[in-house]
Design an enzyme around this catalytic site. Structure first.
Site, PDB file in Angstrom:
ATOM      1  N   CYS A 199      31.915  -0.154  30.815  1.00 18.44           N
ATOM      2  CA  CYS A 199      33.376  -0.358  30.925  1.00 18.44           C
ATOM      3  C   CYS A 199      33.853  -1.567  30.111  1.00 18.44           C
ATOM      4  O   CYS A 199      34.522  -1.416  29.090  1.00 18.44           O
ATOM      5  CB  CYS A 199      33.800  -0.540  32.384  1.00 18.44           C
ATOM      6  SG  CYS A 199      33.478   0.895  33.416  1.00 18.44           S
ATOM      7  N   ARG A 200      33.527  -2.780  30.570  1.00 19.33           N
ATOM      8  CA  ARG A 200      34.127  -3.983  29.975  1.00 19.33           C
ATOM      9  C   ARG A 200      33.482  -4.421  28.663  1.00 19.33           C
ATOM     10  O   ARG A 200      34.180  -4.693  27.682  1.00 19.33           O
ATOM     11  CB  ARG A 200      34.043  -5.149  30.981  1.00 19.33           C
ATOM     12  CG  ARG A 200      34.922  -4.942  32.180  1.00 19.33           C
ATOM     13  CD  ARG A 200      34.578  -5.907  33.293  1.00 19.33           C
ATOM     14  NE  ARG A 200      33.276  -5.575  33.895  1.00 19.33           N
ATOM     15  CZ  ARG A 200      32.662  -6.294  34.839  1.00 19.33           C
ATOM     16  NH1 ARG A 200      33.230  -7.408  35.265  1.00 19.33           N
ATOM     17  NH2 ARG A 200      31.513  -5.907  35.334  1.00 19.33           N
ATOM     18  N   SER A 201      32.142  -4.543  28.644  1.00 17.27           N
ATOM     19  CA  SER A 201      31.530  -5.134  27.444  1.00 17.27           C
ATOM     20  C   SER A 201      31.598  -4.231  26.208  1.00 17.27           C
ATOM     21  O   SER A 201      31.781  -4.758  25.098  1.00 17.27           O
ATOM     22  CB  SER A 201      30.107  -5.624  27.718  1.00 17.27           C
ATOM     23  OG  SER A 201      29.267  -4.610  28.181  1.00 17.27           O
ATOM     24  N   ASN A 259      27.493  -2.146  31.234  1.00 13.09           N
ATOM     25  CA  ASN A 259      27.643  -1.924  29.788  1.00 13.09           C
ATOM     26  C   ASN A 259      28.291  -0.572  29.472  1.00 13.09           C
ATOM     27  O   ASN A 259      28.013   0.053  28.452  1.00 13.09           O
ATOM     28  CB  ASN A 259      26.302  -2.061  29.045  1.00 13.09           C
ATOM     29  CG  ASN A 259      26.409  -2.130  27.526  1.00 13.09           C
ATOM     30  OD1 ASN A 259      25.510  -1.699  26.812  1.00 13.09           O
ATOM     31  ND2 ASN A 259      27.489  -2.645  27.005  1.00 13.09           N
ATOM     32  N   ASP A 262      35.739  -6.245  37.353  1.00 14.93           N
ATOM     33  CA  ASP A 262      35.080  -4.944  37.241  1.00 14.93           C
ATOM     34  C   ASP A 262      36.093  -3.826  37.536  1.00 14.93           C
ATOM     35  O   ASP A 262      36.614  -3.746  38.645  1.00 14.93           O
ATOM     36  CB  ASP A 262      33.938  -4.926  38.264  1.00 14.93           C
ATOM     37  CG  ASP A 262      33.108  -3.657  38.195  1.00 14.93           C
ATOM     38  OD1 ASP A 262      33.539  -2.696  37.533  1.00 14.93           O
ATOM     39  OD2 ASP A 262      32.025  -3.653  38.802  1.00 14.93           O
ATOM     40  N   CYS A 315      28.356  -7.235  30.560  1.00 13.79           N
ATOM     41  CA  CYS A 315      28.926  -6.979  31.887  1.00 13.79           C
ATOM     42  C   CYS A 315      27.806  -6.399  32.743  1.00 13.79           C
ATOM     43  O   CYS A 315      26.622  -6.569  32.440  1.00 13.79           O
ATOM     44  CB  CYS A 315      30.159  -6.077  31.807  1.00 13.79           C
ATOM     45  SG  CYS A 315      29.859  -4.461  31.062  1.00 13.79           S
TER      46      CYS A 315
HETATM   47  P1  4NP Z   1      30.990  -2.558  33.708  1.00 10.30           P
HETATM   48  O1  4NP Z   1      31.475  -1.655  34.953  1.00 10.30           O
HETATM   49  O2  4NP Z   1      30.061  -3.601  34.291  1.00 10.30           O
HETATM   50  O3  4NP Z   1      32.271  -3.151  33.188  1.00 10.30           O
HETATM   51  O4  4NP Z   1      30.308  -1.618  32.745  1.00 10.30           O
HETATM   52  C1  4NP Z   1      30.592  -1.038  35.829  1.00 10.30           C
HETATM   53  C2  4NP Z   1      29.977   0.133  35.474  1.00 10.30           C
HETATM   54  C3  4NP Z   1      29.127   0.762  36.356  1.00 10.30           C
HETATM   55  C4  4NP Z   1      28.892   0.210  37.601  1.00 10.30           C
HETATM   56  C5  4NP Z   1      29.492  -0.984  37.949  1.00 10.30           C
HETATM   57  C6  4NP Z   1      30.346  -1.616  37.063  1.00 10.30           C
HETATM   58  N1  4NP Z   1      28.027   0.863  38.523  1.00 10.30           N
HETATM   59  O5  4NP Z   1      27.920   0.391  39.656  1.00 10.30           O
HETATM   60  O6  4NP Z   1      27.405   1.868  38.154  1.00 10.30           O
END
Ligand code: 4NP
Length: 172
Positions: free
Chosen positions: A18-20, A16, A129, A13
């Site tokens: 939240c989702r992955s 790294n 996201d 994602c």
């Molecule tokens: P992820 O979510 O891609 O599912 O881990 C996010 C985590 C952090 C951010 C964006 C999306 N950020 O902008 O810091």
């Protein structure tokens, strides 16, 4: 009988956190329930490196824990060039993850990169996201990831079982 080497899968994602990491934890849980965990090597990474070294977002840890899955020990990292040769399958959670991966992957690795839900049979759908949303967003992505993981485990198990018995599989 020739045994297939373990399938290696990288979940990707943006951050790294939240989702992955959730996808890695849920997919491992699905494999364990089916007695297949020894056949697969799993990891997760982000296309961005801002959170490298961090534990998953507390909301991902919580939704996983509510389903008996412990992802608290995972550490975020950025996708590295080696990943394109080290993994058989690379799943992006949304279309921009897939586009970013394809833009940096060597030509010969590009067909290993897939949109996660699409590989699970849900054409064109993404895992959105959840970072700026509330906890209901995490419950929603948990359900999507769980259903997709079940579908992909079935798809890959069919292929591994078919190739072990010497028959080409038509399931993928
Ligand atoms: P992820 O979510 O891609 O599912 O881990 C996010 C985590 C952090 C951010 C964006 C999306 N950020 O902008 O810091």
């Amino acid at each position: 009988m020739r045994l297939e080497p373990p399938k290696s899968i990288l979940f990707v994602c943006l951050g790294n956190i939240c989702r992955s990491p959730l996808a890695e934890g849920v997919f491992r849980d699905v494999l364990t329930t089916r007695g297949l965990e020894h056949r697969f090597r799993l990891d997760s990474a982000g296309t961005g490196g801002w959170h490298a070294g961090s534990a998953p977002d507390p909301r991902s840890i919580e939704i996983a824990a509510r389903h008996g899955i412990d992802i608290a020990g995972q550490k975020a990292r950025k996708v590295s060039p080696d990943d394109f040769s080290r993994f058989d399958l690379i799943f992006g959670m949304d279309r921009s993850n897939v586009a970013d991966l394809k833009a940096t992957a060597p030509q010969e690795a590009r067909d290993r990169i897939h949109l996660f839900l699409e590989f699970a049979g849900e054409r064109g759908r993404e895992v959105p996201d959840p970072y700026y949303g509330g906890s209901e967003g995490f419950a929603s992505i948990y359900r999507m990831i769980r259903e997709a993981s079940e579908a992909i485990a079935t798809r890959l198990d069919g292929r591994v079982a078919a190739s072990e018995s010497g028959h080409a599989s038509s399931t993928t």
